[in-house]
Design a protein around this motif. Sequence first.
Motif, short mmCIF file in Angstrom:
data_model
loop_
_atom_site.label_atom_id
_atom_site.label_comp_id
_atom_site.label_asym_id
_atom_site.label_seq_id
_atom_site.Cartn_x
_atom_site.Cartn_y
_atom_site.Cartn_z
N UNK A 115 0.94 -1.29 -0.09
CA UNK A 115 -0.11 0.14 -0.10
C UNK A 115 0.92 1.10 0.20
N UNK A 124 1.25 2.25 -8.66
CA UNK A 124 1.66 1.85 -7.56
C UNK A 124 1.94 0.28 -8.86
N UNK A 184 7.86 3.85 -7.06
CA UNK A 184 8.05 3.24 -5.22
C UNK A 184 7.39 2.03 -5.65
N UNK A 185 6.27 1.54 -6.67
CA UNK A 185 5.98 -0.18 -6.97
C UNK A 185 7.30 -0.59 -6.74
N UNK A 206 10.66 -1.52 -4.69
CA UNK A 206 9.56 -2.20 -3.62
C UNK A 206 9.65 -3.44 -4.59
N UNK A 260 4.31 11.44 -2.41
CA UNK A 260 4.39 10.38 -2.88
C UNK A 260 6.31 10.29 -1.86
N UNK A 272 6.36 8.74 1.29
CA UNK A 272 6.30 7.72 1.57
C UNK A 272 7.87 7.23 0.21
N UNK A 276 9.24 4.66 3.21
CA UNK A 276 9.29 3.20 2.51
C UNK A 276 10.49 2.75 2.72
N UNK A 281 8.78 -6.72 -2.91
CA UNK A 281 7.87 -7.95 -2.97
C UNK A 281 7.69 -9.32 -3.74
N UNK A 312 6.11 -10.13 2.17
CA UNK A 312 5.92 -9.65 2.95
C UNK A 312 4.88 -8.17 2.74
N UNK A 313 4.20 -7.15 4.34
CA UNK A 313 3.58 -6.41 3.95
C UNK A 313 3.97 -4.88 3.67
N UNK A 314 4.17 -4.45 3.01
CA UNK A 314 4.99 -3.22 2.72
C UNK A 314 3.68 -1.87 2.51
N UNK A 315 3.73 -0.97 3.51
CA UNK A 315 2.79 0.35 3.37
C UNK A 315 1.83 -0.31 5.00
N UNK A 316 2.19 -0.92 5.51
CA UNK A 316 1.14 -1.37 6.60
C UNK A 316 0.58 -0.32 7.39
N UNK A 317 -0.86 0.21 8.00
CA UNK A 317 -0.88 1.04 8.98
C UNK A 317 -0.31 1.21 10.41
N UNK A 318 0.49 1.98 10.89
CA UNK A 318 0.83 2.20 11.17
C UNK A 318 -0.01 3.02 12.79
N UNK A 357 9.01 3.69 13.71
CA UNK A 357 9.18 3.62 11.59
C UNK A 357 10.13 5.12 11.84
#
Lengths: 307, 393
Positions: free
Chosen positions: A68, A77, B68-69, B72, B92, B95, B99, B201, B208-214, B222
């Motif tokens: 995300x 993305x 970013x994609x 990652x 971005x 971000x 990240x 990715x 892995x999960x990238x960009x999780x809610x912190x 972080x």
Amino acid sequence: MPSIKELAKRKEKFVSGHRLCPGCGAGVVARLVMLAIDKPVVVGCATGCLEVSSTIFPYTSWDTPFIHSAFENVAATISGVESAYKALKKQGKIDKDIVFVAFGGDGGTYDIGLQSLSGAAERGHRMLYVCYNNQAYMNTGIQRSSATPKGASTTTSPAGKVIPGKIQFSKDIMSIMIAHRIPYVAQTIPGRWNDIVNKVEKAINTDGFSFINVLSPCRLGWPHKPELAMEITRLAVDTCFWPLYEVIDGKYKLNYKPKEKKPITEWLKIQARFAHLLKPGNEHIVEEIQKEIDRRWEDLLRKCETS
Amino acid sequence: MPSAKVAKTGNEIFAEAMRQINPDVVAAYPITPATEIVQIFSQFVADGLVKTEYIAVESEHSAMSACIGASAAGARTMTGTSAQGLALMWEMLYIAAGLRLPIIMAVVNRALSAPINIHCDHSDTMGARDSGWIQIYSENVQEAYDNMIQAVRIAEHPEVKLPVMVTTDGFILSHCLEVVEILDDADVQRFVGEPPKRHTLLDFENPITIGALDLQDYYFEHRRQVAEAMNNCGRIIEQIASEYANLTGRKYEFFERYRLDDAEYAIVLIGSTAGTAKEVVDRLRVGGKKVGLLKIRVFRPFDYLKIREILKNIRVIGVMDRADGLNSFCGPLYTEICTALYESDNRPVLANFIYGLGGREVKESDIEQVFDELFKIDREGKKVNTKYIGVRE
């Protein structure tokens, strides 16, 4: 297409423990989409209910690589992820066949993410874009989007003394995506598991960009009884509010025609967001809604017949 | 080491460096005066000279999103932009840094609208100074090339993992031809090497999960790690500069000291104006004036401690900002220099000069005027407020 038994035996890639509401459509949509994909898959998600509820650090419900980055850009993305894959595959650094899926809510798809979606579709990245469409900005507290149906009361199109909820009909995203001449566009519901699984399977086996619009009930925003979540999506189909169809290489195909087309009031009356429409004085709005549904349905039938 | 002398503009040299780096993915959008970079580079792609997947995105926001994609996913990823394009990427930028993605971006400095203007000043990248990107500014086309090659190693270093922007002054460098020394393709490839391993990715053994809610319980930690990466990357930047010096003979520091050792009056500035300022310093030195110049090359991270050491014995310093702070007091570089000197026992007198906005030409006489102001402050013992140089007031 797998049977429901085979599907049930597949390893879940969207697993339990997420914090979506009971009766939320998004979790069912995500689970069915991920079950339908029997290949390595990278998932992208726009900011929204699905993302915030499934990836609260240090937990994740995604047993597959997931990214995300922001709200309006999941298509861009995943364009980057898919391009990286192409580059690394060309160099022999990866040999797997990998599927790329982007999830966006209706806000992230119809509104703020429309440009990024259009760009990715035009460039023809090989990805499946799934819009889990709950017809408003539910994550921020039920604000209207361009996917919100006419007459619905939301917190930014409230039904008031002089304005009876949202004035406009919803944006026709399907026609917009079809006009991109991408190879696969479909509309479905989570309430018919075979329809959504079949469509996801077709989409991921399409060489190019594919788009699926899924009606995703929101028990807080529509609101409805949580146990009616799947039933309500089938009612959307039976009233022709949400026809099940697909457009493959420009050819329209209706996937289901209700034996008896139910009046729209059947769909309206079980959701509190439309309650004001059923009160005396607002009959003309219900009439207008019915008329527009009929017009869109006839238009779709014509396209399917002539396709 | 084998190298060649070539005549290239700033944009051509960025494209050439990108060809030699040969990234996996480039996602970019045209914008004056940076357009040529991606234009030339897409020709390299069309001619099969690079292995790059080129994504011709529909906006700069999508350019940075796609970068970013791609990053990652483990790809060595580059882009280029300027001014409004950088502004559209704003969300971005943070971000990409948050990240910890080692994206490399060429930025051609240009004024921000409004009014719309396509010429040089530093307001675009100065606004991005707190985004978590490493920022390296170039005085000339040679530096732009050298900075870009080093940027790859800096960004990808396992102890850094931060995006890097390398800048040139719009038109002044981007469109002016200069004879520069470039490395052999093979030497560049050897220098940048294979990207170090990261979690990506496309690694299905370790999803892995990238960009999780912190939330309140993790976000701060972080962000603290991003700060720590920025705190520590100075050493890596110096180490890579030293490796690069061994390869090319061209040694770079965070800044360039020009005739500063015994200087009593100094100018501090960034970018191509340094060339003009050096001429003036030389002339004033002939006349017996003890003047010097400090040119900032690496603005993020900013080496406060070293700058304090270098500047503490100067009598009067003129900080020249090619961007306005619009904070009712001073420009952004002035703020940094003040911060650096506050804890010095011996605090020089500081004055701020805003100059060259929207590509306003900076002449030698403008630099002379700044030095004259410094002499006057010293003579009269009176400090001046921020002055605007070369503007009709």
